[in-house]
Design a protein around this motif. Sequence first.
Motif, mmCIF file in Angstrom:
data_model
loop_
_atom_site.group_PDB
_atom_site.id
_atom_site.type_symbol
_atom_site.label_atom_id
_atom_site.label_comp_id
_atom_site.label_asym_id
_atom_site.label_seq_id
_atom_site.Cartn_x
_atom_site.Cartn_y
_atom_site.Cartn_z
ATOM 1 N N LYS A 91 78.424 18.728 -58.565
ATOM 2 C CA LYS A 91 77.697 17.698 -59.144
ATOM 3 C C LYS A 91 78.618 16.698 -58.810
ATOM 4 O O LYS A 91 78.007 15.390 -58.648
ATOM 5 N N VAL A 92 79.701 16.627 -59.269
ATOM 6 C CA VAL A 92 80.594 15.328 -58.981
ATOM 7 C C VAL A 92 80.731 15.058 -57.639
ATOM 8 O O VAL A 92 80.800 13.621 -57.229
ATOM 9 N N GLU A 93 80.723 15.898 -56.585
ATOM 10 C CA GLU A 93 80.862 15.559 -55.069
ATOM 11 C C GLU A 93 79.548 15.042 -54.790
ATOM 12 O O GLU A 93 79.585 13.983 -54.064
ATOM 13 N N GLU A 94 78.542 15.328 -55.664
ATOM 14 C CA GLU A 94 77.034 14.808 -55.145
ATOM 15 C C GLU A 94 77.065 13.179 -55.673
ATOM 16 O O GLU A 94 76.739 12.380 -54.925
ATOM 17 N N LYS A 95 77.636 13.059 -56.811
ATOM 18 C CA LYS A 95 77.383 11.695 -57.498
ATOM 19 C C LYS A 95 78.329 10.840 -56.453
ATOM 20 O O LYS A 95 78.109 9.551 -56.204
ATOM 21 N N VAL A 96 79.516 11.220 -56.086
ATOM 22 C CA VAL A 96 80.736 10.625 -55.171
ATOM 23 C C VAL A 96 79.764 10.209 -53.745
ATOM 24 O O VAL A 96 79.825 9.002 -53.375
ATOM 25 N N ALA A 97 79.006 11.120 -53.396
ATOM 26 C CA ALA A 97 78.521 10.929 -52.202
ATOM 27 C C ALA A 97 77.605 9.980 -52.075
ATOM 28 O O ALA A 97 77.367 8.907 -51.478
ATOM 29 N N GLU A 98 76.919 9.900 -53.338
ATOM 30 C CA GLU A 98 75.699 8.947 -53.684
ATOM 31 C C GLU A 98 76.215 7.562 -53.732
ATOM 32 O O GLU A 98 75.614 6.542 -53.258
ATOM 33 N N LEU A 99 77.292 7.327 -54.690
ATOM 34 C CA LEU A 99 77.934 6.046 -54.834
ATOM 35 C C LEU A 99 78.604 5.636 -53.687
ATOM 36 O O LEU A 99 78.523 4.369 -53.442
ATOM 37 N N GLU A 100 79.091 6.460 -52.570
ATOM 38 C CA GLU A 100 79.490 5.845 -51.476
ATOM 39 C C GLU A 100 78.661 5.372 -50.518
ATOM 40 O O GLU A 100 78.725 4.402 -49.869
ATOM 41 N N GLU A 101 77.334 5.896 -50.440
ATOM 42 C CA GLU A 101 76.347 5.386 -49.719
ATOM 43 C C GLU A 101 75.846 4.104 -50.282
ATOM 44 O O GLU A 101 75.514 3.308 -49.473
ATOM 45 N N LYS A 102 75.865 4.049 -51.623
ATOM 46 C CA LYS A 102 75.481 2.781 -52.169
ATOM 47 C C LYS A 102 76.513 1.697 -51.825
ATOM 48 O O LYS A 102 76.121 0.333 -51.547
ATOM 49 N N VAL A 103 77.592 1.826 -51.945
ATOM 50 C CA VAL A 103 78.664 1.078 -51.629
ATOM 51 C C VAL A 103 78.610 0.505 -50.061
ATOM 52 O O VAL A 103 78.566 -0.615 -49.500
ATOM 53 N N GLU A 104 78.382 1.517 -49.287
ATOM 54 C CA GLU A 104 78.140 1.114 -47.686
ATOM 55 C C GLU A 104 76.881 0.420 -47.570
ATOM 56 O O GLU A 104 77.021 -0.689 -46.605
ATOM 57 N N GLU A 105 75.915 0.726 -48.226
ATOM 58 C CA GLU A 105 74.699 -0.184 -48.022
ATOM 59 C C GLU A 105 74.771 -1.527 -48.520
ATOM 60 O O GLU A 105 74.532 -2.563 -47.958
ATOM 61 N N ALA A 106 75.751 -1.926 -49.730
ATOM 62 C CA ALA A 106 76.168 -2.999 -50.359
ATOM 63 C C ALA A 106 76.790 -3.844 -49.271
ATOM 64 O O ALA A 106 76.573 -4.897 -49.313
ATOM 65 N N ALA A 107 77.658 -3.062 -48.576
ATOM 66 C CA ALA A 107 78.737 -3.899 -47.789
ATOM 67 C C ALA A 107 77.730 -4.186 -46.581
ATOM 68 O O ALA A 107 78.102 -5.248 -46.077
ATOM 69 N N ALA A 108 76.965 -3.248 -45.927
ATOM 70 C CA ALA A 108 76.320 -3.861 -44.763
ATOM 71 C C ALA A 108 75.231 -4.973 -45.217
ATOM 72 O O ALA A 108 75.022 -5.799 -44.439
#
Length: 112
Positions: A91-108
């Motif tokens: 579950k932690v790994e899934e959340k980390v992956a979701e947050l990394e995606e959001k960070v990448e989207e925000a950076a883009a």
Amino acid sequence: MAKGGGAREGGALKTAVIVAGGLALAWVTVETAFRPFLDRLRGAVSRKTDPASDPDQEEAPAAAAPEAEEEKAPAPEERTAPPAPAVVEEKVEEKVAELEEKVEEAAADKAE
């Protein structure tokens, strides 16, 4: 001699006020410190001195017990054991992956 008597009266008044204040403070302190005990004591005394109750009639606690059991809410289910560490890590790994995606989207979005 009249002067000495006037000073003593003022001193006596001050002493009386200080003593009364000290007694009031002590009473408030005792009430606060022993509140749970005093509440139970006062409740017991009020039940014993209730004019509506008949002291000759004894209450049957055994007869009232089954009725009380029927009215009780169902007991909460037993707690389950916490999830296994592997499940938590997933579950932690899934959340980390979701947050990394959001960070990448925000950076883009910021780069555009």
